[in-house]
Write a protein that holds these residues in place. Structure first.
Motif, mmCIF file in Angstrom:
data_model
loop_
_atom_site.group_PDB
_atom_site.id
_atom_site.type_symbol
_atom_site.label_atom_id
_atom_site.label_comp_id
_atom_site.label_asym_id
_atom_site.label_seq_id
_atom_site.Cartn_x
_atom_site.Cartn_y
_atom_site.Cartn_z
ATOM 1 N N GLU A 234 -1.882 4.001 15.624
ATOM 2 C CA GLU A 234 -2.468 5.283 16.033
ATOM 3 C C GLU A 234 -3.971 5.364 15.777
ATOM 4 O OE1 GLU A 234 -0.222 8.783 15.293
ATOM 5 O OE2 GLU A 234 1.669 7.691 15.195
ATOM 6 N N LEU A 235 -4.474 4.554 14.814
ATOM 7 C CA LEU A 235 -5.907 4.647 14.492
ATOM 8 C C LEU A 235 -6.684 3.408 14.926
ATOM 9 C CD1 LEU A 235 -5.421 6.221 10.969
ATOM 10 C CD2 LEU A 235 -6.506 7.348 12.909
ATOM 11 N N GLY A 236 -5.969 2.342 15.253
ATOM 12 C CA GLY A 236 -6.634 1.114 15.697
ATOM 13 C C GLY A 236 -7.457 0.456 14.601
ATOM 14 N N LEU A 237 -7.024 0.623 13.350
ATOM 15 C CA LEU A 237 -7.776 0.048 12.223
ATOM 16 C C LEU A 237 -6.925 -0.984 11.494
ATOM 17 C CD1 LEU A 237 -9.224 3.322 10.649
ATOM 18 C CD2 LEU A 237 -10.561 1.489 11.693
ATOM 19 N N PRO A 238 -7.578 -1.977 10.845
ATOM 20 C CA PRO A 238 -6.801 -2.869 9.984
ATOM 21 C C PRO A 238 -6.246 -2.092 8.785
ATOM 22 C CG PRO A 238 -9.150 -3.454 9.973
ATOM 23 C CD PRO A 238 -8.988 -2.301 10.905
ATOM 24 N N VAL A 239 -5.012 -2.364 8.426
ATOM 25 C CA VAL A 239 -4.375 -1.670 7.295
ATOM 26 C C VAL A 239 -3.895 -2.718 6.299
ATOM 27 C CG1 VAL A 239 -2.545 -0.082 6.591
ATOM 28 C CG2 VAL A 239 -3.633 0.197 8.831
ATOM 29 N N ASP A 240 -4.396 -2.643 5.089
ATOM 30 C CA ASP A 240 -3.990 -3.588 4.045
ATOM 31 C C ASP A 240 -2.833 -3.010 3.242
ATOM 32 O OD1 ASP A 240 -6.167 -5.188 4.747
ATOM 33 O OD2 ASP A 240 -7.492 -4.067 3.404
ATOM 34 N N LEU A 241 -1.948 -3.897 2.823
ATOM 35 C CA LEU A 241 -0.803 -3.495 1.998
ATOM 36 C C LEU A 241 -0.965 -4.067 0.591
ATOM 37 C CD1 LEU A 241 1.883 -4.001 4.733
ATOM 38 C CD2 LEU A 241 1.491 -1.872 3.485
ATOM 39 N N PRO A 242 -0.277 -3.505 -0.399
ATOM 40 C CA PRO A 242 -0.517 -3.942 -1.786
ATOM 41 C C PRO A 242 0.235 -5.185 -2.186
ATOM 42 C CG PRO A 242 1.022 -2.112 -1.769
ATOM 43 C CD PRO A 242 0.616 -2.352 -0.336
ATOM 44 N N PHE A 243 1.032 -5.761 -1.277
ATOM 45 C CA PHE A 243 1.841 -6.884 -1.746
ATOM 46 C C PHE A 243 1.512 -8.173 -0.998
ATOM 47 C CE2 PHE A 243 4.467 -3.645 0.399
ATOM 48 C CZ PHE A 243 4.517 -4.191 1.671
#
Ligand code: SF4
Length: 325
Positions: A234-243
């Protein structure tokens, strides 16, 4: 050193030298997941809580050794609490930029970006990592337990305004707590709020380390991954996860009693500074100090546990070291 800690190996920032602006916790929030512990009395006033002269003096002393500076990826201004409450933040950031040719990052809970003075002070940084855990007032109050007068709509306006004028990078962090700010309407409200901002990436997080409140529980990997996918779409951004794979706690063995060990005093003090700010695993400590592996760290720290200097706590199947209270 009272204000400088590390360098620590940060998943987000690389090898990071920390500058902690406060001698004790000063914050305008009392987040249920806080790793520093409860905020005794939330304060929302900017002031010179510690002398700028002493902080800059420590920076000068540490940076006098060019080899040490060369081994650092980033200088990170943070605090046991909210660093932008320090009225000398701008002076400290400018001093850092004048002293080292390295990126300077600031970690902030984002609440003070409503203040033009804070937005101006942060202009001297290269990377700003603000948080926004909830865009709905009821979820914001539940998770972040703000000082009186903090309004999420005004904070979102402040973040949006800052993001449009700041020339550096903005990595926005969202921390989700199970059944507190993870409902579909919470995520939808966050998408709407973030859509007004110019962001470079999103760091999606959950409760990983021992929280201030035992009732603050993490989302599962599956839930977090699904929400990351939604934010990305929905935002077209890279999303980092904590694992990331490197965080797999395979080496977090249950500590065993060990023979007395000789931890050099300087390293012992640095480890105590590090765990004062957040609970750390043996893997975290070994990544920073290279002590010969997590099992060796467990052995080396065992005498400090027995002496009542360190405390060891199991959380989510992993052991964490904290300073004993
Ligand atoms: S998590 Fe950060 S913003 Fe929240 S109470 Fe702790 S120090 Fe303050």
């Amino acid at each position: 050193m009272d204000y400088i800690f590390g360098p620590v190996q940060s998943r987000r920032l690389g090898r990071s030298l920390g500058i902690d602006l406060f001698p004790k916790k000063i914050c305008n929030l009392d987040c249920v997941y806080c790793e520093v512990g409860p905020t005794v009395s939330p304060v929302n006033r900017r002031a010179a809580y510690s002398p700028v002269r002493l902080i800059c003096g420590e920076i000068d002393g540490w940076c006098a050794d060019p080899e040490r500076v060369a081994a650092v990826d980033v200088f990170t201004v943070t605090a046991k609490g909210e660093p932008t409450l320090h009225s000398g933040l701008g002076d400290i950031l400018r001093h850092l930029k004048d002293t080292v040719d390295k990126p300077v990052a600031v970690l902030t809970n984002g609440t003070t970006l409503t203040d033009e003075g804070v937005r101006q002070a942060l202009m001297a940084a290269d990377i700003v990592v603000p948080s926004l855990d909830a865009a709905r007032p009821e979820s914001f109050v539940r998770v972040d337990r703000p000082a009186e007068g903090l309004d999420p709509a005004a904070i979102i306006d402040g973040l949006a305004l800052f993001s449009r004028t700041f020339p550096g990078r903005i990595w926005l962090e969202i921390l989700l707590v199970r059944d507190m700010n993870d409902a579909p309407e919470d995520i939808a409200a966050l998408v709407t709020a973030l859509g007004r901002m110019r962001l470079d990436r999103i760091q999606l997080n959950t409760v990983v380390r021992p929280p201030a409140e035992a009732r603050a529980c993490p989302l599962s990997r599956e839930q977090l991954t699904a929400i990351a996918g939604q934010l990305h779409r929905e935002l077209g951004l890279p999303v980092d996860l904590p694992f990331a794979a490197a965080d797999t706690p395979a080496a977090e063995t249950v500590p065993v009693a060990a023979a007395d060990s000789a931890l050099p005093a300087a390293i012992r003090d640095d480890i105590l500074h590090m765990v004062q700010r957040r609970p750390c695993t043996a893997v975290d400590i070994d990544r920073t100090f290279h002590l010969g592996g997590p099992e060796k760290v467990v052995q080396l720290l065992d005498p400090l546990i027995r002496a009542g200097i360190l405390h060891r706590q199991a959380h989510g199947g992993t052991w964490y070291y904290q300073q004993a209270s």
